[in-house]
Scaffold this motif. Structure first.
Motif, PDB file in Angstrom:
ATOM      1  N   ALA B  39      -5.049   3.697  -5.991  1.00  0.00           N
ATOM      2  CA  ALA B  39      -3.633   3.342  -6.164  1.00  0.00           C
ATOM      3  C   ALA B  39      -3.441   1.830  -6.171  1.00  0.00           C
ATOM      4  O   ALA B  39      -2.598   1.308  -6.894  1.00  0.00           O
ATOM      5  N   ARG B  41      -5.606  -0.206  -7.232  1.00  0.00           N
ATOM      6  CA  ARG B  41      -6.407  -0.694  -8.374  1.00  0.00           C
ATOM      7  C   ARG B  41      -7.406  -1.758  -7.942  1.00  0.00           C
ATOM      8  O   ARG B  41      -7.499  -2.835  -8.553  1.00  0.00           O
ATOM      9  N   PRO B 164       3.111   0.867   5.756  1.00  0.00           N
ATOM     10  CA  PRO B 164       2.754  -0.479   5.267  1.00  0.00           C
ATOM     11  C   PRO B 164       1.729  -0.433   4.129  1.00  0.00           C
ATOM     12  O   PRO B 164       1.845  -1.177   3.162  1.00  0.00           O
ATOM     13  N   LEU B 166       1.252   2.007   1.981  1.00  0.00           N
ATOM     14  CA  LEU B 166       1.952   2.509   0.791  1.00  0.00           C
ATOM     15  C   LEU B 166       2.768   1.379   0.149  1.00  0.00           C
ATOM     16  O   LEU B 166       2.729   1.183  -1.070  1.00  0.00           O
ATOM     17  N   ALA B 167       3.482   0.634   0.992  1.00  0.00           N
ATOM     18  CA  ALA B 167       4.335  -0.450   0.471  1.00  0.00           C
ATOM     19  C   ALA B 167       3.498  -1.538  -0.195  1.00  0.00           C
ATOM     20  O   ALA B 167       3.844  -2.024  -1.274  1.00  0.00           O
ATOM     21  N   CYS B 169       0.464  -1.248  -1.467  1.00  0.00           N
ATOM     22  CA  CYS B 169      -0.162  -0.735  -2.700  1.00  0.00           C
ATOM     23  C   CYS B 169       0.872  -0.656  -3.825  1.00  0.00           C
ATOM     24  O   CYS B 169       0.558  -0.950  -4.976  1.00  0.00           O
ATOM     25  N   PHE B 170       2.098  -0.266  -3.505  1.00  0.00           N
ATOM     26  CA  PHE B 170       3.125  -0.073  -4.535  1.00  0.00           C
ATOM     27  C   PHE B 170       3.611  -1.414  -5.078  1.00  0.00           C
ATOM     28  O   PHE B 170       3.724  -1.602  -6.284  1.00  0.00           O
ATOM     29  N   ASP B 171       3.896  -2.349  -4.187  1.00  0.00           N
ATOM     30  CA  ASP B 171       4.448  -3.626  -4.627  1.00  0.00           C
ATOM     31  C   ASP B 171       4.182  -4.664  -3.528  1.00  0.00           C
ATOM     32  O   ASP B 171       4.999  -4.823  -2.606  1.00  0.00           O
ATOM     33  N   GLU B 173       4.148  -7.908  -3.442  1.00  0.00           N
ATOM     34  CA  GLU B 173       5.052  -9.046  -3.282  1.00  0.00           C
ATOM     35  C   GLU B 173       6.347  -8.639  -2.565  1.00  0.00           C
ATOM     36  O   GLU B 173       6.843  -9.346  -1.694  1.00  0.00           O
ATOM     37  N   ALA B 175       6.647  -6.155  -0.482  1.00  0.00           N
ATOM     38  CA  ALA B 175       6.296  -5.897   0.923  1.00  0.00           C
ATOM     39  C   ALA B 175       6.228  -7.210   1.706  1.00  0.00           C
ATOM     40  O   ALA B 175       6.668  -7.281   2.858  1.00  0.00           O
ATOM     41  N   HIS B 226       2.533  12.207  -3.946  1.00  0.00           N
ATOM     42  CA  HIS B 226       2.604  11.342  -2.763  1.00  0.00           C
ATOM     43  C   HIS B 226       1.209  10.777  -2.510  1.00  0.00           C
ATOM     44  O   HIS B 226       0.207  11.421  -2.846  1.00  0.00           O
ATOM     45  N   LEU B 227       1.164   9.614  -1.854  1.00  0.00           N
ATOM     46  CA  LEU B 227      -0.146   9.074  -1.480  1.00  0.00           C
ATOM     47  C   LEU B 227      -0.809   9.982  -0.451  1.00  0.00           C
ATOM     48  O   LEU B 227      -2.016  10.223  -0.510  1.00  0.00           O
ATOM     49  N   MET B 230      -2.216  12.977  -2.080  1.00  0.00           N
ATOM     50  CA  MET B 230      -3.381  12.561  -2.865  1.00  0.00           C
ATOM     51  C   MET B 230      -4.605  12.446  -1.934  1.00  0.00           C
ATOM     52  O   MET B 230      -5.730  12.788  -2.320  1.00  0.00           O
TER      53      MET B 230
END
Lengths: 250, 278
Positions: B39, B41, B164, B166-167, B169-171, B173, B175, B226-227, B230
């Motif tokens: 997730a 990358r 934290p 999840l946040a 990994c998602f975005d 900046e 976070a 969901h992470l 997954m």
């Protein structure tokens, strides 16, 4: 007692990679103001937002956001970054995405979830909370991210190209929602779109290494031509979303 | 197949039972860490950390045989190299102006080159194949305890830091703007990756571990939203393929690690190729 300006920049200069991105910039945005920021690509719009968030440091000058030096005010700011930085395959639901704007606690309490759902409902996405972010349309994803920016009840909302990749209907709905939001917070919106300025925008900040601030009604085609250094085919302003379009020039 | 079950139940041949236990235990680690790596990358960061271990292994063997430092084991060398590489990559990510992909490639290749160099200087012959590809059938009870400990550590971390992570990994900046120490979280993630690839080195080696970190997670990502789901699905996929791979290797006498990865690779890649041809 009068509250300090939402944003105040005094003689701010910033260089990135050896080039001057912003030179001796000064302006302020009052509390409750809805302000547009326009300018050509590479003109420094996004750098200005990053300075306000403390993600970049100025080489000189002073920056104050909600009376504090960045990034001290960040928890009171709602931020929408440019859409293209996101991975559309990421395993997250709309609700979880909004919750990242609210809490990093191991357990999302019912109160936090209700708040996140309420933010989604405000963006017209109450029924999409449990859906995967990946399967939402571009416009829906953008609204999820705006809900994420708003869920923490910010005093200042910074939006970087919120209407990029969304169709005109979504754009109108978004402007309508922003017009309602401005009653309770200050909004600074970066846009590439010089053709539509929604009702309620008091001033437009033109950024191209330097900054010039114009009241919306005095933003003429000539001003835009000078800013972008090319002719623009059509510019109309003071369009009232949801009602008949107003005056225009270009 | 009957021979496999006979060998599996034979008290004189614990290696098959250990292999299956290792496959199942490591599924927990691959299930937790793999989806975060996919997730976020950062598969190539994991690849770089993993391959750089060869440098540590080579140096440890050289010091052990040339200078008589018996405490300097290949496992310790691998762990030191993996953690050092994670620290280097983590530090470079925060610096503006550095090309992150180039640094990842440099750590990857310098680590392998150092490994080849030190192995050639070591006065005894060492077959690098066992470190590159591992051997699940040579694991000991101690190895199993180590993997179980790794699982426990990863479970604790993910339970405490799920949101934290999840946040970030998602975005990342966003976070950071929300006040998360994203640099520390990234460093923790790279450190856990280093620990995982080093502890699973005897099982699947420096090369195959990357397949096991990424392919089950990528397969799980096709049907989860969901992470956390997954992670559960990736652990299940990893466990199924570990058992299937060990069974297949026992039946047709092929290396177990390669069998697991080839099965996983086929199931992951064939739909991708078919989809592109439509």
């Amino acid at each position: 007692m009068r509250l300090p300006d939402a944003i105040r920049l005094q003689n701010v200069s910033c260089r990135l990679g050896g080039s001057v991105v912003l030179g001796n910039v000064s302006f302020s945005v009052s509390r409750g103001e809805f302000t547009y920021m326009i300018g050509p690509n590479g003109g420094g719009k996004t750098t200005l937002l990053r300075l306000l968030l403390g993600l970049e440091k100025p080489d000189s000058g002073r920056i104050s956001v909600l009376g504090l030096t960045p990034p001290a005010a960040n928890k009171r700011i709602g931020y929408l970054p440019q859409h293209q930085f996101f991975d559309p395959q990421f395993p997250i639901t709309a609700l979880e995405a909004v919750l990242t704007g609210l809490s990093f606690s191991p357990f999302a309490t019912g109160r936090l979830r209700e708040k996140a759902i309420s933010a989604l409902e405000e963006m017209g996405l109450g029924d999409e909370a449990a859906r995967s972010y990946a399967v939402l349309s571009g416009g829906q994803r953008q609204r999820v991210l705006i809900a994420r920016a708003l869920v923490g009840d910010p005093e200042l909302l910074l939006l970087d190209e919120p209407t990029a990749n969304v169709d005109p209907a979504v754009e109108e709905a978004l402007f309508d929602r922003l017009a309602r939001l401005r009653r309770r917070l200050t909004i600074l919106m970066v846009t590439h779109d010089t053709g539509v300025v929604p009702a309620g925008v008091e001033r437009v900040i033109c950024v191209n290494r330097t900054v010039a601030v114009h009241p919306t009604r005095r933003l003429t085609g000539r001003v835009l031509q000078d800013l972008y250094r090319r002719s623009l085919k059509r510019v109309s302003h003071d369009r009232i979303i949801g009602e008949r379009a107003g005056g225009g020039h270009g | 197949m009957a021979e496999f079950w006979q060998a599996f139940q034979d008290p004189g041949f614990p290696f098959l039972r250990y292999a299956l236990a290792a496959g199942l235990l490591s599924s927990v680690a691959f299930g937790i860490l793999g989806p975060v790596i996919v997730a976020r990358r950062i598969s190539f960061v994991a690849g770089s950390i993993s391959h750089s271990m060869l440098g540590g292994i080579g140096l440890a063997l050289f010091l052990r045989h040339q200078l008589g430092w018996s405490w300097c084991t290949p496992g310790a060398g691998a762990l030191a190299a993996a953690l050092s590489s994670a620290a280097v990559i983590g530090a470079v990510r925060t610096r503006r102006g550095e090309r992150e992909d180039t640094v990842i490639a440099a750590v990857w290749t310098v680590g392998m080159a150092a490994g080849v160099l030190f192995l050639s200087l070591t006065p005894v012959f060492v077959d690098p194949m066992s470190y590159l590809f591992g051997n699940i059938l040579l694991l000991t009870r101690n190895d199993l305890w180590m993997i179980a400990g790794l699982d426990a550590l990863l479970l604790i971390v993910v339970l405490l830091l799920y949101r934290p992570l999840l946040a970030v990994c998602f975005d990342e900046e966003f976070a950071r703007i929300r006040g998360l120490n994203t640099g520390a979280l990234s460093m923790l993630l790279f450190g856990l990756t280093a620990l995982t690839v080093a502890l699973l080195l005897p099982m699947v080696g420096t090369v195959l571990v990357i397949a096991l970190l990424t392919l089950p997670a990528a397969l799980a990502g096709r049907f989860t939203k969901h992470l956390w789901s997954m992670m559960i699905a990736a652990a299940a996929v990893s466990a199924v393929f570990a058992v299937a791979g060990v069974a297949l290797s026992a039946v047709i006498d092929i290396p177990s690690g390669a069998a697991i990865v080839l099965l996983l690779g086929a199931v992951y890649l064939i739909p991708v190729l078919l989809k592109r041809r439509r």
